[in-house]
Design a protein around this motif. Structure first.
Motif, mmCIF file in Angstrom:
data_model
loop_
_atom_site.group_PDB
_atom_site.id
_atom_site.type_symbol
_atom_site.label_atom_id
_atom_site.label_comp_id
_atom_site.label_asym_id
_atom_site.label_seq_id
_atom_site.Cartn_x
_atom_site.Cartn_y
_atom_site.Cartn_z
ATOM 1 N N ARG A 696 0.840 -1.199 0.000
ATOM 2 C CA ARG A 696 0.000 0.000 0.000
ATOM 3 C C ARG A 696 0.874 1.247 0.000
ATOM 4 N N TYR A 697 0.397 2.295 -0.710
ATOM 5 C CA TYR A 697 0.969 3.647 -0.663
ATOM 6 C C TYR A 697 2.434 3.641 -1.146
ATOM 7 N N ALA A 698 2.683 2.998 -2.277
ATOM 8 C CA ALA A 698 4.044 2.876 -2.808
ATOM 9 C C ALA A 698 4.661 4.245 -3.064
ATOM 10 N N HIS A 699 5.975 4.307 -2.885
ATOM 11 C CA HIS A 699 6.775 5.519 -3.093
ATOM 12 C C HIS A 699 6.328 6.648 -2.179
ATOM 13 N N SER A 700 6.019 6.299 -0.950
ATOM 14 C CA SER A 700 5.620 7.313 0.023
ATOM 15 C C SER A 700 6.338 7.059 1.341
ATOM 16 N N PRO A 701 6.268 8.001 2.279
ATOM 17 C CA PRO A 701 6.889 7.781 3.601
ATOM 18 C C PRO A 701 6.167 6.758 4.463
ATOM 19 N N ALA A 702 4.997 6.283 4.042
ATOM 20 C CA ALA A 702 4.183 5.432 4.918
ATOM 21 C C ALA A 702 3.780 4.140 4.218
ATOM 22 N N GLU A 703 4.674 3.559 3.439
ATOM 23 C CA GLU A 703 4.374 2.285 2.788
ATOM 24 C C GLU A 703 3.994 1.238 3.839
ATOM 25 N N VAL A 704 3.085 0.338 3.467
ATOM 26 C CA VAL A 704 2.588 -0.679 4.403
ATOM 27 C C VAL A 704 2.656 -2.051 3.747
ATOM 28 N N VAL A 705 3.165 -3.033 4.509
ATOM 29 C CA VAL A 705 3.232 -4.424 4.058
ATOM 30 C C VAL A 705 2.749 -5.328 5.173
ATOM 31 N N ASP A 706 2.261 -6.501 4.793
ATOM 32 C CA ASP A 706 1.851 -7.530 5.753
ATOM 33 C C ASP A 706 2.971 -8.559 5.839
ATOM 34 N N MET A 707 3.452 -8.840 7.054
ATOM 35 C CA MET A 707 4.589 -9.738 7.223
ATOM 36 C C MET A 707 4.265 -11.160 6.765
ATOM 37 N N ARG A 708 2.996 -11.540 6.726
ATOM 38 C CA ARG A 708 2.646 -12.859 6.183
ATOM 39 C C ARG A 708 3.001 -12.949 4.709
ATOM 40 N N ASP A 709 2.851 -11.844 3.999
ATOM 41 C CA ASP A 709 3.218 -11.822 2.581
ATOM 42 C C ASP A 709 4.735 -11.881 2.408
ATOM 43 N N VAL A 710 5.466 -11.245 3.314
ATOM 44 C CA VAL A 710 6.930 -11.300 3.256
ATOM 45 C C VAL A 710 7.408 -12.730 3.486
ATOM 46 N N ASN A 711 6.793 -13.415 4.424
ATOM 47 C CA ASN A 711 7.141 -14.813 4.661
ATOM 48 C C ASN A 711 6.785 -15.686 3.471
ATOM 49 N N ALA A 712 5.633 -15.439 2.873
ATOM 50 C CA ALA A 712 5.240 -16.213 1.697
ATOM 51 C C ALA A 712 6.208 -15.970 0.543
ATOM 52 N N LEU A 713 6.645 -14.727 0.382
ATOM 53 C CA LEU A 713 7.612 -14.408 -0.666
ATOM 54 C C LEU A 713 8.926 -15.141 -0.429
ATOM 55 N N THR A 714 9.386 -15.168 0.803
ATOM 56 C CA THR A 714 10.607 -15.901 1.141
ATOM 57 C C THR A 714 10.452 -17.382 0.809
ATOM 58 N N ASP A 715 9.309 -17.938 1.135
ATOM 59 C CA ASP A 715 9.084 -19.365 0.897
ATOM 60 C C ASP A 715 9.065 -19.699 -0.589
ATOM 61 N N ILE A 716 8.444 -18.834 -1.413
ATOM 62 C CA ILE A 716 8.386 -19.154 -2.838
ATOM 63 C C ILE A 716 9.752 -18.969 -3.491
ATOM 64 N N VAL A 717 10.531 -17.994 -3.049
ATOM 65 C CA VAL A 717 11.887 -17.837 -3.591
ATOM 66 C C VAL A 717 12.717 -19.083 -3.274
ATOM 67 N N THR A 718 12.605 -19.570 -2.058
ATOM 68 C CA THR A 718 13.333 -20.774 -1.665
ATOM 69 C C THR A 718 12.893 -21.970 -2.503
ATOM 70 N N ALA A 719 11.586 -22.134 -2.677
ATOM 71 C CA ALA A 719 11.066 -23.264 -3.450
ATOM 72 C C ALA A 719 11.477 -23.175 -4.917
ATOM 73 N N LEU A 720 11.419 -22.004 -5.489
ATOM 74 C CA LEU A 720 11.803 -21.837 -6.892
ATOM 75 C C LEU A 720 13.286 -22.122 -7.098
ATOM 76 N N ALA A 721 14.106 -21.671 -6.148
ATOM 77 C CA ALA A 721 15.549 -21.935 -6.262
ATOM 78 C C ALA A 721 15.828 -23.434 -6.278
ATOM 79 N N LYS A 722 15.025 -24.197 -5.572
ATOM 80 C CA LYS A 722 15.232 -25.652 -5.495
ATOM 81 C C LYS A 722 14.601 -26.401 -6.664
ATOM 82 N N ASP A 723 13.425 -25.921 -7.134
ATOM 83 C CA ASP A 723 12.608 -26.753 -8.019
ATOM 84 C C ASP A 723 12.385 -26.209 -9.424
ATOM 85 N N TRP A 724 12.766 -24.982 -9.710
ATOM 86 C CA TRP A 724 12.445 -24.424 -11.043
ATOM 87 C C TRP A 724 13.301 -25.070 -12.116
#
Length: 724
Positions: A696-724
C-alpha cells in the motif's frame, strides 16, 4: 539480531530530558513539548507532563485541562498565557474493513492544503486508555493514477482514510481505538543548522517552553505584582481554555505568547518575516502595547486576533493586552521552523518585563550525527522481522547504495561469498558458476534527492532520484547525508503554499529545494554540506496491527529481505546453479540490472529465467480503483504477471502457481503499474517472471506491508531456487 540503524532518526533530535529535570533551557523544554501530541480538546497527556514539571510550585489543573501557577501578590494582576493544543483529527467512523474516517479539529483556519500534507504520513492515534498507537494516512500511488479520470482530491477530508493495520472494525476496537480517538502526526523535533529547530506543532509550543522557564524563575523570586502563568487548552477550538483563565483571574494585564494567525480579512501572513530577525508583537495598537510593556524595540506584524470567537459573548480583554510571538517558517506543517535566537530574545524581554533575571543558555555548534556502529554478522539465521527492520532503516538513495549493500553482506550467512561488480550490484552464486538456471534480483536503492548546487541564500537545489508525490515530501523534515554524518533539514515550500491558489505539482520530477538553516552559501558549506551529498526523508519502521508494518523503502527492501532469508534457508550445501543479485539504481531506470544483463550476455551466462522481485503496487485501499492491481494484503505473495515493462508468459504464471500450491504457499497474481529489473534481460532471451508482495501507498513515507506476505515471498523464492 539488533537492527543496526534503528537509532538513526532519533539521534538527530535535540535530546530532551524528562519534563521534570532541572537546569533546562527553553530549547530543551521545547523538544518534549513539541514531541508530545495534544490535539485540541485532547491535551490531557501534555497537560499532565506540564503539571509534573511544575509540581514543586503547586500547579492548579482545572476540568478543561488548563495548568496554572500563581506567584506574588498585589497589583498589577497579570496573566501570561500560552496555548498547548495543536490541530489534528478525531475518529468519527470505523469502516467494516478497519479503515478509520475522521473529523478535523479545528475544521477551519488552517492552510488550504493541510489535509493533503497529511497524506502518506505516519501518525499516532490515542486509545481509550491513553496509549498511543502508530497509524498512517492512506494515499494515492503515482503508479496507479496516470490515465485515471476523477482522481480523489487529497485535500477533501472525505478522502482522508486512516490505516492502523487492522483488517476489521472489530480489530480496531480490540486495540482500544474507538470513535473519538484523537489522531496527530508522529514527530521528532529536529535541529536544523546552527540556530533553527523544526517539527510538527513547534509553533504551538514555544510559548509553553518560555513559560516553564519563567515559572522556574518566579518560583525563586516572584517579581512584581501578582503573576499567573497559564498553559491553556482548546485554543484552536474557540480559545476556550484562555477564556476560562480570563474569567477566573480577571487580569489587569494580559500577555499571550503564541503563533500569529493569518488574518483572513487582509490576507496578511507572518511567513514573510525572516527567522532570526527577533520576536514579534502582533497587537494592533503596537505603540500603546509596547509602551506599558516597556520595550519599544519589538517588531510589529499583522495577525488575526488571538482570542478566537466561540459560542457566547466574547470576553473583553484588558486595556493592557499584548500578543507576542516569533517568526515561523512553513507554519502549520511537519517542517515548521523557528530560530533559537528569536526564542532567547523573547525570553529576555519577557523576564525583564516581569522583573526577574533570565538564565544564560549556551547553544553548542551543530555537528553531524554519526551512523550507529554495525551489528555483528549473525552466525544463525536471523529473524525475518529484524532483517526487514535493518534493511528498511538503512539509507541508500539511487547511486548512493553503500549502506544497504553492506547491510545485505552483513546479514548473509558466513559461508556465502558475495561479489560486487562495477555497477555496485552484489551477487551470490550457487553451483558450479555456470549459466544459472534461475536468477533472483531485488534492488537496494530507495527514493531521495541529490544536492545539485548551493544557492546564494543558503538553500540547496535538489535533483530527484526516483519519483514520489511532492505533497508527500515538501514541507517535511529531511536528512542531509554528508561525509561526516547526518544533518537535519526541511524540504522547502513556496512562499504561497498556504494560499488557495497554490497546488502541488502533478509531475513527480518537479524540482525541490532544501532548507538547512543557513542564510548564505558559505554558512551551508560550513556545515559540511557539498554538491553531490544525498538527501532523504527520515524513516523508522513502525509495527501496526494484525502483523503489518509501515516504513519508507519497503520498496524494495522487502525483496532484499526475502532473498537474504532464502539464502539462509537453502543452506551451505545447496549446489544448483542459481544466482542472487541485489541490484542498484532501479529507480533511475533499471540501471544496475541493465549493466548486469549486458555483462552476463557478454559471458554467455544469461539465465533462462529471471525472477525480478519488486513491489506489487496494490489498489488495496479505499482511494484506488479496484479495476486492477487489487492484490490483497495478508493473502500471499503476488505473481506480477503484467506491468508496464513486462508480460509474464501465462504458462510460467501457472507453473509458479502450481509450485506454490505444492508447498502450501499462499499466492496471488495480477496486473499493476511500474517496471521491474527482469525487463533488462528480455532482449537477451531470458524470461522475466516477476514476483511481488502487495504494497500500500508505494513511493511514500508510509508504505505498508503484511509480514505474512513477506514470509510467503521468502518461501516461494526458496522453493523456486530448489525446483524451477
Amino acid at each position: 539480531m539488533r537492527a543496526f540503524s534503528s537509532l538513526i532518526a532519533p539521534l538527530l533530535i535535540l535530546g530532551a530530558a524528562t519534563a521534570g529535570a532541572q537546569s533546562h533551557s527553553a530549547a530543551d523544554d521545547l523538544a518534549w513539548l513539541t514531541n508530545t501530541p495534544a490535539v485540541s480538546g485532547y491535551e490531557s497527556a501534555l497537560s499532565a507532563r506540564i503539571a509534573e514539571a511544575l509540581k514543586d510550585m503547586h500547579p492548579q489543573r482545572d476540568a478543561m485541562g488548563n495548568v496554572s501557577v500563581t506567584f506574588g501578590s498585589g497589583s498589577p494582576r497579570r496573566l501570561i498565557a500560552a496555548p498547548i493544543d495543536e490541530p489534528g483529527y478525531v475518529v468519527s467512523h470505523i469502516e467494516p474493513d478497519g479503515y478509520l474516517r475522521v473529523q478535523r479539529l479545528p475544521q477551519a483556519g488552517l492552510p488550504s492544503h493541510y489535509n493533503e500534507m497529511q497524506n502518506a504520513q505516519q501518525m499516532l492515534i490515542t486509545t481509550r486508555t491513553g496509549n498511543a498507537l502508530p497509524a498512517v494516512v492512506a494515499a494515492l500511488s503515482i503508479h496507479l493514477t496516470p490515465g485515471r479520470a476523477n482522481v480523489p482530491d487529497p485535500d477533501d477530508i472525505d478522502n482522508l482514510y486512516i490505516d492502523m493495520g487492522a483488517k476489521t472494525a472489530a480489530g480496531v476496537l480490540s486495540s482500544g481505538v474507538d470513535v473519538l480517538s484523537p489522531l496527530a502526526a508522529d514527530r521528532s523535533m529536529t535541529r536544523v543548522g546552527q540556530h533553527a529547530f523544526a517539527g510538527t506543532a513547534i509553533g504551538d509550543r514555544f510559548g509553553a517552553a518560555l513559560l516553564l522557564q519563567l515559572a522556574r524563575a518566579l518560583a525563586a523570586r516572584p517579581g512584581t505584582g501578582t503573576t499567573t502563568i497559564a498553559f491553556v487548552t482548546q485554543q484552536y477550538s474557540g480559545s476556550r481554555g484562555l477564556t476560562r483563565m480570563l474569567q477566573v483571574t480577571q487580569p489587569e494585564e494580559l500577555i499571550y505568547i503564541g503563533r500569529g494567525r493569518t488574518d483572513a480579512r487582509t490576507a496578511a501572513s507572518t511567513t514573510a518575516i525572516s527567522m532570526g530577525s527577533g520576536p514579534l508583537s502582533f497587537t494592533n495598537d503596537a505603540a500603546a502595547s509596547t509602551q506599558w510593556f516597556g520595550d519599544t524595540s519589538l517588531a510589529h506584524a499583522s495577525a488575526a486576533a488571538f482570542l478566537i470567537k466561540g459560542y457566547g459573548p466574547a470576553f473583553a480583554l484588558p486595556a493592557h493586552t499584548l500578543h507576542l510571538g516569533l517568526p515561523l517558517k512553513y507554519p502549520l506543517t511537519a517542517g515548521e521552523m523557528l530560530d533559537n535566537r528569536d526564542l532567547q530574545a523573547l525570553q529576555q524581554k519577557l523576564f525583564h518585563f516581569v522583573g526577574v533575571s533570565a538564565p544564560t543558555n549556551t547553544f553548542g555548534a551543530v555537528t553531524a550525527t554519526a551512523y550507529p556502529p554495525a551489528s555483528p554478522k549473525p552466525t544463525t539465521r536471523p529473524d525475518i522481522n529484524a532483517v526487514l527492520k535493518t534493511m528498511t532503516e538503512s539509507y541508500g538513495v539511487s547511486e548512493q547504495e553503500k549502506m544497504p549493500r553492506e547491510a545485505v553482506e552483513r546479514l548473509l550467512p558466513p559461508w556465502v561469498k558475495a561479489e560486487t561488480d562495477a555497477a555496485g550490484n552484489l551477487t551470490v552464486r550457487f553451483g558450479k558458476g555456470e549459466k544459472p538456471a534461475a536468477l533472483f534480483m531485488a534492488h537496494t536503492d530507495e527514493l531521495g534527492f541529490r544536492i545539485k548546487s548551493i544557492n546564494a541564500d543558503g538553500t540547496l537545489e535538489l535533483d530527484n532520484k526516483g519519483g514520489g508525490s511532492p505533497a508527500f515530501f515538501w514541507g517535511h523534515p529531511a536528512l542531509v547525508h554528508t561525509s561526516a554524518g547526518m544533518l537535519g533539514a526541511v524540504v522547502t515550500l513556496p512562499d504561497d503554499f498556504d494560499s488557495a491558489k497554490f497546488h502541488f505539482p502533478a509531475d513527480f520530477r518537479a524540482a525541490a529545494k532544501l532548507n538547512v538553516g543557513a542564510a548564505t552559501a558559505a554558512e551551508a558549506s560550513a556545515l559540511g554540506i557539498k554538491a553531490g551529498d544525498f538527501v532523504t526523508i527520515p524513516k523508522r519502521l513502525r509495527t501496526l496491527r494484525d502483523g503489518r508494518v509501515s516504513v519508507r523503502s519497503l520498496d524494495d527492501r522487502v525483496g532484499c529481505t526475502a532473498m537474504i532469508e532464502a539464502v539462509w534457508a537453502l543452506g551451505k550445501d545447496f549446489n544448483r546453479d542459481v544466482t542472487f543479485v541485489w541490484s542498484t539504481q532501479e529507480e533511475l531506470g533499471l540501471l544496475g540490472a541493465t549493466a548486469f544483463a549486458e555483462a552476463a550476455n557478454a559471458k554467455h551466462q544469461v539465465p533462462e529465467t529471471v525472477f525480478a522481485i519488486d513491489t506489487f503496487v496494490s489498489s488495496d485501499t479505499p482511494l484506488e480503483s479496484h479495476r486492477f492491481a487489487d492484490g490483497k494484503l495478508g493473502e500471499g505473495f503476488v505473481i506480477r504477471a503484467i506491468d508496464n515493462s513486462n508480460i509474464v508468459p501465462w504458462s510460467a504464471v501457472q507453473r509458479v502457481q502450481a509450485l506454490a500450491a505444492k508447498h502450501n504457499i499462499p499466492v496471488q497474481y495480477g496486473v499493476t503499474g511500474g517496471g521491474n529489473d527482469g525487463a533488462a534481460f528480455a532482449r537477451y532471451g531470458a524470461t522475466d517472471v516477476a514476483l511481488s508482495w502487495p504494497l500500500r501507498y508505494a513511493h511514500s513515507p508510509a508504505e505498508v506491508v503484511d509480514m505474512r506476505d513477506v514470509n510467503a515471498l521468502t518461501d516461494i523464492v526458496t522453493a523456486l531456487a530448489k525446483d524451477w
